[in-house]
Design an enzyme around this catalytic site. Sequence first.
Site, PDB file in Angstrom:
ATOM      1  CG  ASP A 187      -0.370   0.278   2.525  1.00 52.68           C
ATOM      2  OD1 ASP A 187       0.876   0.389   2.614  1.00 52.68           O
ATOM      3  OD2 ASP A 187      -1.133   0.425   3.510  1.00 52.68           O
ATOM      4  CB  THR A 191       2.455  -1.797  10.965  1.00 51.81           C
ATOM      5  OG1 THR A 191       1.236  -2.332  10.428  1.00 51.81           O
ATOM      6  CG2 THR A 191       2.209  -0.410  11.550  1.00 51.81           C
ATOM      7  CG  HIS A 239      10.611 -24.124  12.123  1.00 52.34           C
ATOM      8  ND1 HIS A 239      10.711 -23.985  13.488  1.00 52.34           N
ATOM      9  CD2 HIS A 239      11.744 -24.781  11.730  1.00 52.34           C
ATOM     10  CE1 HIS A 239      11.848 -24.511  13.911  1.00 52.34           C
ATOM     11  NE2 HIS A 239      12.498 -24.991  12.862  1.00 52.34           N
TER      12      HIS A 239
HETATM   13  C1  RB5 Z   1      -1.983   3.018   6.303  1.00 50.58           C
HETATM   14  O1  RB5 Z   1      -1.976   4.287   6.833  1.00 50.58           O
HETATM   15  C2  RB5 Z   1      -1.595   1.996   7.359  1.00 50.58           C
HETATM   16  O2  RB5 Z   1      -2.648   1.828   8.244  1.00 50.58           O
HETATM   17  C3  RB5 Z   1      -1.221   0.687   6.720  1.00 50.58           C
HETATM   18  O3  RB5 Z   1      -0.142   0.889   5.858  1.00 50.58           O
HETATM   19  C4  RB5 Z   1      -0.790  -0.427   7.646  1.00 50.58           C
HETATM   20  O4  RB5 Z   1       0.195   0.003   8.528  1.00 50.58           O
HETATM   21  C5  RB5 Z   1      -1.871  -1.161   8.309  1.00 50.58           C
HETATM   22  O5  RB5 Z   1      -1.659  -2.134   9.044  1.00 50.58           O
END
Ligand code: RB5
Length: 144
Positions: free
Chosen positions: A7, A66, A97
Amino acid sequence: MIAVGSDHGGFELKGYIIKHLEQRGIAYKDFGTYSEESVDYPDIAKTVCEAVTGGACKSGILICGTGIGISIAANKADGIRAALCGDVFSAKMAKQHNNANIICMGGRVIGSELACMIVDTWLDEKFEGGRHQNRLDKISALEN
Ligand code: RB5
């Protein structure tokens, strides 16, 4: 062929990963996103998962801010074992694993050099099979 997707939160890191795959001569297909404009990570996860489960790609790399959201989404797809990795040991275990067919990372969490080491480790390690295959079979049994 490796499917690669992110994303907007993983867009920058995806660029580094793609450059690294090119340097290693590893074939890949970039499923987007193609700019820092906001997109929904489940849409990217779906496309990459379909490429892997459909056989067009052997495995995949998914990146969001994240790594959490995109790994949660990817693991909803039957046949996908997506491992969120932020260190090299986890990347090694993810292949040895878990035989993870998708590796996920957080573009806002780790640097590009660590991310490339994670990718290399996951690509180069081998699944150990045996008792680990029994466990993967039990995971498959949980699928729809
Ligand atoms: C987008 O702002 C963010 O929420 C996405 O990239 C991700 O970290 C979601 O888990």
